[in-house]
Scaffold this motif. Structure first.
Motif, PDB file in Angstrom:
ATOM      1  N   ALA A  72     -24.721  66.311 -32.629  1.00  3.91           N
ATOM      2  CA  ALA A  72     -24.316  65.910 -33.888  1.00  3.91           C
ATOM      3  C   ALA A  72     -24.910  66.912 -34.847  1.00  3.91           C
ATOM      4  O   ALA A  72     -24.190  66.972 -35.918  1.00  3.91           O
ATOM      5  CB  ALA A  72     -24.872  64.537 -34.032  1.00  3.91           C
ATOM      6  N   VAL A  73     -26.050  67.292 -34.650  1.00  8.58           N
ATOM      7  CA  VAL A  73     -26.535  68.346 -35.681  1.00  8.58           C
ATOM      8  C   VAL A  73     -25.814  69.720 -35.730  1.00  8.58           C
ATOM      9  O   VAL A  73     -25.656  70.001 -36.881  1.00  8.58           O
ATOM     10  CB  VAL A  73     -27.894  68.735 -35.201  1.00  8.58           C
ATOM     11  N   ARG A  74     -25.141  70.082 -34.709  1.00  6.58           N
ATOM     12  CA  ARG A  74     -24.458  71.178 -34.622  1.00  6.58           C
ATOM     13  C   ARG A  74     -22.914  70.812 -34.981  1.00  6.58           C
ATOM     14  O   ARG A  74     -22.165  71.904 -34.458  1.00  6.58           O
ATOM     15  CB  ARG A  74     -24.935  71.850 -33.366  1.00  6.58           C
ATOM     16  N   ASP A 117     -28.214  55.838 -35.261  1.00  8.75           N
ATOM     17  CA  ASP A 117     -28.517  56.080 -36.511  1.00  8.75           C
ATOM     18  C   ASP A 117     -28.818  57.605 -36.883  1.00  8.75           C
ATOM     19  O   ASP A 117     -28.280  58.316 -37.892  1.00  8.75           O
ATOM     20  CB  ASP A 117     -30.186  55.429 -36.709  1.00  8.75           C
ATOM     21  N   PHE A 118     -29.175  58.345 -35.804  1.00 12.04           N
ATOM     22  CA  PHE A 118     -29.303  59.856 -35.751  1.00 12.04           C
ATOM     23  C   PHE A 118     -28.184  60.418 -35.976  1.00 12.04           C
ATOM     24  O   PHE A 118     -27.889  61.362 -37.092  1.00 12.04           O
ATOM     25  CB  PHE A 118     -30.264  60.449 -34.877  1.00 12.04           C
ATOM     26  N   ILE A 119     -27.067  59.960 -35.198  1.00  9.69           N
ATOM     27  CA  ILE A 119     -25.909  60.702 -35.137  1.00  9.69           C
ATOM     28  C   ILE A 119     -25.091  60.463 -36.343  1.00  9.69           C
ATOM     29  O   ILE A 119     -24.338  61.448 -36.992  1.00  9.69           O
ATOM     30  CB  ILE A 119     -25.054  60.116 -33.899  1.00  9.69           C
ATOM     31  N   PRO A 127     -20.890  57.814 -34.400  1.00 12.21           N
ATOM     32  CA  PRO A 127     -21.501  57.332 -33.092  1.00 12.21           C
ATOM     33  C   PRO A 127     -20.265  56.440 -32.337  1.00 12.21           C
ATOM     34  O   PRO A 127     -19.875  55.612 -32.539  1.00 12.21           O
ATOM     35  CB  PRO A 127     -22.454  56.525 -33.866  1.00 12.21           C
ATOM     36  N   ALA A 128     -20.374  56.716 -31.036  1.00 12.45           N
ATOM     37  CA  ALA A 128     -19.488  56.196 -30.158  1.00 12.45           C
ATOM     38  C   ALA A 128     -20.279  55.975 -28.869  1.00 12.45           C
ATOM     39  O   ALA A 128     -21.256  56.279 -28.356  1.00 12.45           O
ATOM     40  CB  ALA A 128     -18.242  56.985 -30.006  1.00 12.45           C
TER      41      ALA A 128
END
Length: 447
Positions: free
Chosen positions: A101-103, A142-144, A151-152
């Motif tokens: 997700a960050v990338r 939450d982070f995603i 988020p899945a």
């Protein structure tokens, strides 16, 4: 009280803003990582590849993907096997999934997660049959979401391929009666006496457990479990929930005449063999709110050496023609995307593995839809570089590409594909100093 001067007030452009409404502070990246930057500021983005064009999925949910690159579910075999923490995701999963997700991935899907304890592939697999497991999912979702990704989660039951070992375990050094692949009861934390299938037919008599044919009562129990797990996924923050109907697990066991030899309403005809998966999809669709999207992963073929039909015209294995029928029925239920894979239901499969070898299945399903039926289709399978992925979309074979192992090899795949295709996408503000080569305007490169 003295008058404040401009010097007393910091300009708004030097305030390190945080992600709004987040559970902890994180500097805000606008637009979110993986989003193609405006062509008004970045001339190299005037002809944007399809791979980096946004896509909205679903009539009701309207799930917005910032690019067409998503992370497939990948089993990690990294949960506790027994006790109150059984099936509970850990910090490993947060780091593993969070990095994608960050990338810049548009959507990050949690690994195949079982709706029942006996539906895990291995004792160390993810589960969602209790609230403790749902609580562990929430910070990951939450982070995603904080990274601007969707988020899945993929929900399923492993069927006749459950109670097996993590793939890296060497069983040659383990004393009998432990067979290769089989996680026996006791020390291996298995449940070989409670493996379910549509029929009492093992995936492989020598290396896999023998399943028990499910009763009608157990089928109802299974549907109730999918309903409860779907509710937990929604409460934890999932925006996409995918039913796993692929790779030789329970749903594809029921779909295929190779593994399903029942004589009741769940076996025999194509209509009967599709019944369970369509009923589960209906249960899930009725359970989710309108802002959550329902997807389905399907093995479009099990690569049976003798083909899909015999010389009498009877179905003898699962293949692309039956898959087309199933997908049309799934659309009627309310599925928003078909995630096309193949194989996994029989050790007799004969797969010709080559780059993009599963793309033709996605292409065939996508082209089988009428305009009224048309929903997006995702393709997987040895897609390893940006130009290849872009060509799949340009050819109209798929709307989205889904990667697993390539993300393991290259977590920064989205940024690297952007550079490969000559465009600029957003990267986290914390990482921008590492991407000055991509984030340089053509006129600046000349100077």
């Amino acid at each position: 009280m003295s008058d404040a001067t401009y010097a007393d007030q910091p300009p708004t452009d030097i305030i390190n803003k945080g992600v709004p409404n987040a559970p902890f502070y994180q500097p805000l990246t606008e637009p979110s990582p993986g989003t193609a930057l405006s062509a008004d500021d970045w001339p190299q983005n005037k002809e944007l590849p399809l791979l980096f064009q946004p896509l909205t999925i679903g009539k009701d949910a309207q799930i917005k993907l910032k690019n067409r690159i998503i992370v497939s579910p990948m089993c990690q075999y990294s949960c506790q096997a027994d006790g109150p923490e059984a099936g509970v995701l850990t910090p490993w999963h947060l780091v593993h999934l969070g990095q994608f997700a960050v990338r810049g991935a548009a959507l990050v899907m949690v690994e195949a997660t079982s709706v029942m304890p006996n539906g895990r592939l291995s004792p160390q697999d993810s589960g969602l049959w209790n609230d403790r497991q749902a609580a562990a999912l929430k910070p990951i979702f939450d982070f995603i979401s904080m990274q601007g990704a969707v988020p899945a989660i993929q929900l399923g039951h492993g069927g006749r391929k459950t109670s097996t070992l993590a793939p890296w375990l060497d069983t040659s050094t383990v004393k009998a009666p432990l067979k290769s692949h089989v996680a026996t009861n006791g020390d291996a934390s298995g449940w070989t006496d409670n493996v379910w299938g549509p029929s009492a037919i093992s995936y492989d008599d020598e290396t896999f457990p023998m399943p028990k044919e499910m009763t009608l009562e157990q089928i109802e129990e299974l549907k109730d479990a999918f309903r409860a797990s779907t509710e937990r996924a929604v409460k934890a923050g999932a925006k996409v929930i995918e039913l796993h109907c692929a790779h030789g697990y329970l749903q594809s066991n029921f779909l295929s005449p190779v593994s399903n030899q029942r004589t009741d309403k769940y076996g025999g005809s194509l209509e009967n063999r599709m019944r369970l998966s369509l009923e589960v999809l209906e249960v899930m669709k009725k359970t989710i709110p309108k802002d959550v999207s329902l997807w389905c992963r399907l093995s479009a073929s099990e690569w049976w050496p003798e083909g899909e039909k015999n010389d009498k015209g009877e179905w003898i294995s699962w293949g692309i023609e039956q898959s087309k029928v199933f997908c049309k029925e799934a659309v009627k239920v309310g599925v928003d995307l078909i995630d096309v894979s193949s194989g996994g239901n029989t050790p007799r499969q004969k797969i010709k593995v080559e780059p993009g070898y599963q793309v033709p299945f996605a292409d065939a399903i996508r082209k089988s839809f009428t305009e009224e039926e048309k929903i997006p289709v995702a393709s997987v399978g040895l897609i390893t570089d940006g130009k290849q992925a872009e060509q799949i979309l340009q050819d109209g074979s798929a709307d989205v590409v889904s990667m697993a192992r390539e993300f393991l090899r290259d977590p920064s795949l989205v940024f690297n594909w952007a550079q490969e295709l000559g465009i600029v996408c957003s990267v986290p503000v914390e990482y921008q100093r590492a991407y000055t080569r991509m984030m340089t305007k053509p006129e600046d490169k000349k100077n």
